[in-house]
Design a protein around this motif. Structure first.
Motif, short mmCIF file in Angstrom:
data_model
loop_
_atom_site.label_atom_id
_atom_site.label_comp_id
_atom_site.label_asym_id
_atom_site.label_seq_id
_atom_site.Cartn_x
_atom_site.Cartn_y
_atom_site.Cartn_z
N ALA A 1 0.82 -1.21 0.00
CA ALA A 1 0.00 0.00 0.00
C ALA A 1 0.85 1.26 0.00
O ALA A 1 0.49 2.26 -0.59
N PHE A 2 1.98 1.21 0.66
CA PHE A 2 2.83 2.39 0.76
C PHE A 2 3.94 2.40 -0.29
O PHE A 2 4.84 3.22 -0.24
N GLY A 3 3.89 1.46 -1.24
CA GLY A 3 4.83 1.47 -2.34
C GLY A 3 6.23 1.01 -1.99
O GLY A 3 7.17 1.27 -2.72
N VAL A 4 6.39 0.32 -0.87
CA VAL A 4 7.71 -0.17 -0.48
C VAL A 4 8.17 -1.28 -1.41
O VAL A 4 9.34 -1.37 -1.76
N VAL A 5 7.24 -2.13 -1.82
CA VAL A 5 7.54 -3.19 -2.78
C VAL A 5 6.53 -3.10 -3.90
O VAL A 5 5.45 -2.55 -3.74
N ALA A 6 6.87 -3.66 -5.04
CA ALA A 6 5.96 -3.62 -6.19
C ALA A 6 4.81 -4.60 -6.00
O ALA A 6 4.99 -5.66 -5.40
N ALA A 7 3.66 -4.24 -6.49
CA ALA A 7 2.51 -5.13 -6.44
C ALA A 7 2.75 -6.32 -7.36
O ALA A 7 3.45 -6.21 -8.35
N PRO A 8 2.16 -7.48 -7.06
CA PRO A 8 2.31 -8.62 -7.94
C PRO A 8 1.79 -8.31 -9.33
O PRO A 8 0.85 -7.54 -9.49
N ALA A 9 2.38 -8.93 -10.34
CA ALA A 9 2.00 -8.66 -11.72
C ALA A 9 0.52 -8.92 -11.97
O ALA A 9 -0.10 -8.22 -12.75
N ALA A 10 -0.06 -9.90 -11.31
CA ALA A 10 -1.47 -10.23 -11.52
C ALA A 10 -2.39 -9.10 -11.09
O ALA A 10 -3.49 -8.97 -11.59
N ALA A 11 -1.95 -8.27 -10.16
CA ALA A 11 -2.80 -7.19 -9.66
C ALA A 11 -2.63 -5.91 -10.46
O ALA A 11 -3.36 -4.96 -10.26
N GLN A 12 -1.64 -5.86 -11.35
CA GLN A 12 -1.40 -4.66 -12.12
C GLN A 12 -1.98 -4.81 -13.52
O GLN A 12 -1.99 -5.89 -14.10
N SER A 13 -2.46 -3.72 -14.06
CA SER A 13 -2.95 -3.74 -15.43
C SER A 13 -2.02 -2.87 -16.28
O SER A 13 -1.29 -2.04 -15.76
N GLN A 14 -2.07 -3.05 -17.57
CA GLN A 14 -1.18 -2.31 -18.45
C GLN A 14 -1.48 -0.81 -18.44
O GLN A 14 -0.59 -0.01 -18.68
N ASP A 15 -2.71 -0.44 -18.16
CA ASP A 15 -3.04 0.97 -18.15
C ASP A 15 -2.79 1.63 -16.79
O ASP A 15 -3.13 2.78 -16.59
N GLY A 16 -2.20 0.87 -15.85
CA GLY A 16 -1.89 1.43 -14.54
C GLY A 16 -3.08 1.54 -13.61
O GLY A 16 -2.99 2.16 -12.57
N ARG A 17 -4.21 0.96 -13.97
CA ARG A 17 -5.42 1.08 -13.16
C ARG A 17 -5.62 -0.12 -12.25
O ARG A 17 -6.67 -0.29 -11.68
N GLY A 18 -4.60 -0.96 -12.13
CA GLY A 18 -4.70 -2.13 -11.27
C GLY A 18 -4.64 -1.73 -9.81
O GLY A 18 -4.28 -0.62 -9.46
N GLY A 19 -4.99 -2.64 -8.95
CA GLY A 19 -4.95 -2.38 -7.53
C GLY A 19 -4.42 -3.59 -6.81
O GLY A 19 -4.10 -4.61 -7.42
N ILE A 20 -4.30 -3.48 -5.51
CA ILE A 20 -3.83 -4.60 -4.71
C ILE A 20 -4.81 -5.76 -4.80
O ILE A 20 -4.44 -6.91 -4.94
N TRP A 21 -6.09 -5.42 -4.75
CA TRP A 21 -7.13 -6.43 -4.62
C TRP A 21 -8.00 -6.53 -5.86
O TRP A 21 -8.39 -7.60 -6.29
N ILE A 22 -8.35 -5.38 -6.44
CA ILE A 22 -9.25 -5.35 -7.58
C ILE A 22 -8.92 -4.11 -8.41
O ILE A 22 -8.55 -3.08 -7.86
N SER A 23 -9.05 -4.22 -9.71
CA SER A 23 -8.77 -3.07 -10.58
C SER A 23 -9.98 -2.15 -10.66
O SER A 23 -11.11 -2.55 -10.38
N ARG A 24 -9.76 -0.91 -11.07
CA ARG A 24 -10.86 0.04 -11.25
C ARG A 24 -11.86 -0.47 -12.30
O ARG A 24 -13.06 -0.31 -12.15
N ASP A 25 -11.32 -1.09 -13.34
CA ASP A 25 -12.21 -1.63 -14.38
C ASP A 25 -13.12 -2.72 -13.81
O ASP A 25 -14.30 -2.77 -14.14
N GLU A 26 -12.59 -3.58 -12.96
CA GLU A 26 -13.41 -4.63 -12.35
C GLU A 26 -14.46 -4.03 -11.43
O GLU A 26 -15.61 -4.49 -11.41
N VAL A 27 -14.09 -3.01 -10.69
CA VAL A 27 -15.04 -2.34 -9.79
C VAL A 27 -16.20 -1.76 -10.60
O VAL A 27 -17.36 -1.88 -10.21
N GLN A 28 -15.90 -1.15 -11.74
CA GLN A 28 -16.94 -0.52 -12.55
C GLN A 28 -17.91 -1.53 -13.16
O GLN A 28 -19.01 -1.16 -13.55
#
Length: 130
Positions: free
Chosen positions: A15-42
């Motif tokens: 959450a505080f950016g000390v380590v990178a999030a796992p690749a599965a939680a990141q999206s190519q457009d940078g809208r990924g999250g730790i738990w769920i992406s913005r696109d999934e939420v929408q």
């Protein structure tokens, strides 16, 4: 380090950016999250009994933050506000979630590991959502 401590500490570090999030939680457009992406939420529904219960919880008063109390509900209400904000873009709920997160800082002092483990994740995920 016990596994019960490792997971919350790792989530806090993410959450505080000390380590990178796992690749599965990141999206190519940078809208990924730790738990769920913005696109999934929408894509989540905004109707039905589950949504009604979540919205009702998000509108409840936060109460007093106290991570040291394993029975507190402040973390759950903060997380609910962040979830509803993420789906609706309600600035009121974003501010409510942000206030809840900030109010919780330092309240873990004197508490047990169990209380920290129960309360930390909802705050981390709420921060990620807002």
């Amino acid at each position: 380090m016990p596994a019960a401590l490792l997971r919350p500490l790792l989530l806090a570090a993410l959450a505080f950016g000390v380590v990178a999030a796992p690749a599965a939680a990141q999206s190519q457009d940078g809208r990924g999250g730790i738990w769920i992406s913005r696109d999934e939420v929408q894509r989540l529904p905004v109707g039905g009994p589950a949504w009604s219960a979540l919205s009702q919880r998000a509108d409840e008063p936060l109460g007093t933050a106290d991570i040291a109390d394993q029975d507190t509900e402040h973390d759950v209400t903060t997380f609910a506000a962040a979830l509803v904000y993420a789906r609706t873009n309600s600035s009121r709920l974003r501010q409510k979630a942000a206030t809840g997160i900030m109010d919780a800082i330092g309240t873990e002092k004197g508490g047990r590991t169990l209380a920290l483990a129960r309360a930390l994740m909802p705050y981390v995920l709420a921060a990620d959502l807002i």
